[in-house]
Design a protein around this motif. Structure first.
Motif, PDB file in Angstrom:
ATOM      1  N   THR A 138       0.805  -1.051   0.011  1.00 24.61           N
ATOM      2  CA  THR A 138      -0.034   0.024   0.075  1.00 24.61           C
ATOM      3  C   THR A 138       0.847   1.344   0.011  1.00 24.61           C
ATOM      4  N   GLY A 139       0.971   1.836   1.264  1.00 18.42           N
ATOM      5  CA  GLY A 139       1.915   3.044   1.394  1.00 18.42           C
ATOM      6  C   GLY A 139       2.261   3.206   2.708  1.00 18.42           C
ATOM      7  N   GLY A 140       2.698   4.590   3.239  1.00 20.81           N
ATOM      8  CA  GLY A 140       3.042   4.743   4.687  1.00 20.81           C
ATOM      9  C   GLY A 140       1.853   4.779   5.371  1.00 20.81           C
ATOM     10  N   GLU A 141       1.991   4.584   6.652  1.00 20.98           N
ATOM     11  CA  GLU A 141       0.993   4.339   7.767  1.00 20.98           C
ATOM     12  C   GLU A 141       0.036   5.982   7.837  1.00 20.98           C
ATOM     13  N   ALA A 142       0.673   6.653   7.332  1.00 22.73           N
ATOM     14  CA  ALA A 142      -0.105   8.186   7.382  1.00 22.73           C
ATOM     15  C   ALA A 142      -0.912   8.513   6.217  1.00 22.73           C
ATOM     16  N   GLY A 143      -0.810   7.448   5.310  1.00 26.04           N
ATOM     17  CA  GLY A 143      -1.492   7.920   3.952  1.00 26.04           C
ATOM     18  C   GLY A 143      -2.586   7.109   3.678  1.00 26.04           C
ATOM     19  N   THR A 144      -3.611   7.519   2.646  1.00 23.64           N
ATOM     20  CA  THR A 144      -4.550   6.882   2.415  1.00 23.64           C
ATOM     21  C   THR A 144      -4.592   5.359   1.838  1.00 23.64           C
ATOM     22  N   TYR A 145      -3.563   5.185   0.880  1.00 25.27           N
ATOM     23  CA  TYR A 145      -3.265   3.767   0.385  1.00 25.27           C
ATOM     24  C   TYR A 145      -3.188   2.703   1.662  1.00 25.27           C
ATOM     25  N   TYR A 146      -2.673   2.916   2.572  1.00 26.74           N
ATOM     26  CA  TYR A 146      -2.509   1.862   3.710  1.00 26.74           C
ATOM     27  C   TYR A 146      -3.814   1.852   4.652  1.00 26.74           C
ATOM     28  N   GLY A 147      -4.469   3.123   4.875  1.00 26.10           N
ATOM     29  CA  GLY A 147      -5.715   2.942   5.680  1.00 26.10           C
ATOM     30  C   GLY A 147      -6.828   2.197   4.852  1.00 26.10           C
ATOM     31  N   PHE A 148      -6.910   2.705   3.272  1.00 30.50           N
ATOM     32  CA  PHE A 148      -8.250   1.975   2.442  1.00 30.50           C
ATOM     33  C   PHE A 148      -7.619   0.533   2.282  1.00 30.50           C
ATOM     34  N   GLY A 149      -6.493   0.367   2.056  1.00 31.20           N
ATOM     35  CA  GLY A 149      -6.051  -0.795   1.572  1.00 31.20           C
ATOM     36  C   GLY A 149      -6.258  -1.857   2.509  1.00 31.20           C
ATOM     37  N   SER A 150      -5.770  -1.547   3.850  1.00 29.72           N
ATOM     38  CA  SER A 150      -6.186  -2.393   4.901  1.00 29.72           C
ATOM     39  C   SER A 150      -7.519  -2.899   4.941  1.00 29.72           C
ATOM     40  N   VAL A 151      -8.447  -1.969   4.914  1.00 30.44           N
ATOM     41  CA  VAL A 151      -9.954  -2.131   4.890  1.00 30.44           C
ATOM     42  C   VAL A 151     -10.403  -3.172   3.604  1.00 30.44           C
ATOM     43  N   LEU A 152      -9.993  -2.778   2.463  1.00 29.68           N
ATOM     44  CA  LEU A 152     -10.028  -4.063   1.500  1.00 29.68           C
ATOM     45  C   LEU A 152      -9.684  -5.189   1.414  1.00 29.68           C
ATOM     46  N   ALA A 153      -8.400  -5.206   2.011  1.00 33.26           N
ATOM     47  CA  ALA A 153      -7.772  -6.590   2.208  1.00 33.26           C
ATOM     48  C   ALA A 153      -8.471  -7.392   3.124  1.00 33.26           C
ATOM     49  N   GLN A 154      -8.844  -6.774   4.277  1.00 37.19           N
ATOM     50  CA  GLN A 154      -9.626  -7.438   5.373  1.00 37.19           C
ATOM     51  C   GLN A 154     -11.159  -7.908   5.003  1.00 37.19           C
ATOM     52  N   TYR A 155     -11.983  -6.730   4.115  1.00 40.12           N
ATOM     53  CA  TYR A 155     -12.997  -7.149   3.790  1.00 40.12           C
ATOM     54  C   TYR A 155     -13.226  -8.272   2.644  1.00 40.12           C
ATOM     55  N   THR A 194       2.664  -2.015   4.651  1.00 37.75           N
ATOM     56  CA  THR A 194       3.058  -0.777   4.343  1.00 37.75           C
ATOM     57  C   THR A 194       4.222  -0.916   3.362  1.00 37.75           C
ATOM     58  N   SER A 195       4.217   0.197   2.842  1.00 31.62           N
ATOM     59  CA  SER A 195       5.157   0.126   1.599  1.00 31.62           C
ATOM     60  C   SER A 195       5.746   1.769   1.510  1.00 31.62           C
ATOM     61  N   GLY A 196       6.963   1.797   0.374  1.00 29.30           N
ATOM     62  CA  GLY A 196       7.310   3.049  -0.127  1.00 29.30           C
ATOM     63  C   GLY A 196       6.541   3.801  -0.891  1.00 29.30           C
ATOM     64  N   GLY A 197       5.395   3.188  -1.411  1.00 29.18           N
ATOM     65  CA  GLY A 197       4.474   3.811  -2.205  1.00 29.18           C
ATOM     66  C   GLY A 197       4.550   3.372  -3.844  1.00 29.18           C
ATOM     67  N   SER A 198       4.080   4.127  -4.681  1.00 29.53           N
ATOM     68  CA  SER A 198       3.928   3.749  -6.298  1.00 29.53           C
ATOM     69  C   SER A 198       4.908   3.062  -6.555  1.00 29.53           C
ATOM     70  N   GLN A 199       5.990   3.566  -6.671  1.00 29.14           N
ATOM     71  CA  GLN A 199       7.268   3.063  -7.394  1.00 29.14           C
ATOM     72  C   GLN A 199       7.799   1.625  -6.709  1.00 29.14           C
ATOM     73  N   ALA A 200       7.867   1.805  -5.607  1.00 22.45           N
ATOM     74  CA  ALA A 200       8.016   0.455  -4.578  1.00 22.45           C
ATOM     75  C   ALA A 200       7.351  -0.391  -4.930  1.00 22.45           C
ATOM     76  N   ASN A 201       5.905  -0.410  -4.933  1.00 21.88           N
ATOM     77  CA  ASN A 201       5.139  -1.219  -5.024  1.00 21.88           C
ATOM     78  C   ASN A 201       5.207  -1.933  -6.431  1.00 21.88           C
ATOM     79  N   ILE A 202       5.652  -1.139  -7.367  1.00 18.25           N
ATOM     80  CA  ILE A 202       5.548  -1.859  -8.590  1.00 18.25           C
ATOM     81  C   ILE A 202       6.818  -2.538  -8.891  1.00 18.25           C
ATOM     82  N   GLU A 203       7.901  -2.292  -8.206  1.00 19.59           N
ATOM     83  CA  GLU A 203       9.245  -3.096  -8.392  1.00 19.59           C
ATOM     84  C   GLU A 203       8.931  -4.357  -7.417  1.00 19.59           C
ATOM     85  N   ASP A 204       7.963  -4.270  -6.511  1.00 19.97           N
ATOM     86  CA  ASP A 204       7.849  -5.448  -5.736  1.00 19.97           C
ATOM     87  C   ASP A 204       6.946  -6.349  -6.508  1.00 19.97           C
TER      88      ASP A 204
END
Length: 318
Positions: free
Chosen positions: A31-48, A62-72
């Motif tokens: 997703t992204g950092g803990e303080a961002g929307t990616y992590y908050g919303f991503g966690s909800v989607l994953a659990q649901y 959590t992750s480093g965001g867009s570029q890091a996610n694509i590389e992962d």
């Protein structure tokens, strides 16, 4: 005879529990950092999705965001992940931050979820326009990140480069802390509003969002079609007035080798339960099948295409 009986009992147990109970595919969702929307919303989607589908078991990290996610995703360290629409297009084309790496063709679109806004945050009321950032200490995201390129794009239409500011390369959370401690003058934060980092910051003092003038937004859109105009309402963060800016799409991607069944389960579970998801996170209210299927730059995963086809929507898969 005993062996035969054991086999029969085992088969009965499988039938009783259901084959799917043994076939759930485990996916890591970056997703992204803990303080961002990616992590908050991503966690909800994953659990649901995990709780409401037998086909997948998703863990949001959590992750480093867009570029890091694509590389992962490319390295198969993760199976699905968030990305800004512009960054995923750079990756697929092998441009900008991905020039040295080259084009990445292992990623597939799952769905576009919502718009994320370019938010230029300051606690200094004297900074009223982007032009006022000249000579100031400004966080523009990690080098090579989506935020970084958004910041460079915005500065560019105002006739500025990195050299015209005192650049700092920080995450959302670190940027907020630096603003609170008056270590920087402003920060670019690209995330769906309201963003936790900014909401938390607003509890420690007056927060302001710097608007992008209409004609400058038009210049940005002419240079890059990934952008669109967006107005952040004043009551989002208790601002003195609305803030005009630009936004880009937040998209979920998958590694091409993730099974069709797993991706289908993710997309169908999310978009057949929008109301329930909205009860858990406000961004659920922005989900729509039409927007989800609107990506054209990066082909869709076959599992996602199957779901959209059931809804009468054809998406590119090659």
């Amino acid at each position: 005879m005993k062996k035969t009986l054991s086999v029969i009992l085992a088969l009965c147990l499988v039938m009783a529990l259901g084959v799917s109970a043994f076939a759930a595919e485990s996916l890591t969702f970056t997703t992204g950092g803990e303080a961002g929307t990616y992590y908050g919303f991503g966690s909800v989607l994953a659990q649901y999705v995990t709780n409401n589908s037998d086909a997948v078991d998703i863990t949001a990290v959590t992750s480093g965001g867009s570029q890091a996610n694509i590389e992962d995703l490319d390295a198969d360290f993760a199976q699905i992940g968030f990305s800004q629409s512009d960054v995923m297009s750079y990756a697929y084309a092998g441009s900008r931050t991905f020039e040295e790496i080259g084009a990445i063709d292992t990623i597939k679109t799952v769905a576009a979820l919502y718009m994320e806004q370019v938010q230029i945050v300051t606690m200094n009321p004297e900074i009223k326009t982007v032009a006022d950032l000249k000579g100031k200490s400004v966080s523009i995201g990690a080098l090579g990140s989506g935020v970084y390129f958004n910041a460079i794009d915005v500065l560019g239409v105002y006739g500025m480069t990195e050299e015209d500011i005192k650049p700092v390369y920080q995450s959302f959370g670190d940027s907020a802390e630096s603003l609170k401690d008056h270590k920087i003058d402003a920060a670019f934060i690209v995330a769906g509003a309201p963003t936790t980092a900014i909401t938390d910051l607003s509890t420690s003092g007056n927060v302001y969002l710097v608007s992008i003038e209409d004609e400058k937004a038009d210049e940005l859109i002419a240079l890059s079609p990934y952008y669109s105009k967006y107005t952040i309402p004043a009551d989002t963060y208790g601002l003195p007035e609305d803030a005009n800016t630009v936004a880009i799409a937040a998209v979920v991607l998958a590694n091409k080798d993730v099974s069709d069944d797993a991706v289908y389960a993710f997309v169908s579970t999310v978009f057949e339960n929008i109301d329930a998801i909205t009860e858990q996170h406000a961004k659920g209210g922005e989900l729509s099948i039409d927007f989800a299927s609107s990506v054209t730059d990066v082909p869709y995963h076959a599992g996602a295409a199957k779901y959209f086809a059931e809804k009468g929507i054809e998406v590119p898969v090659e």
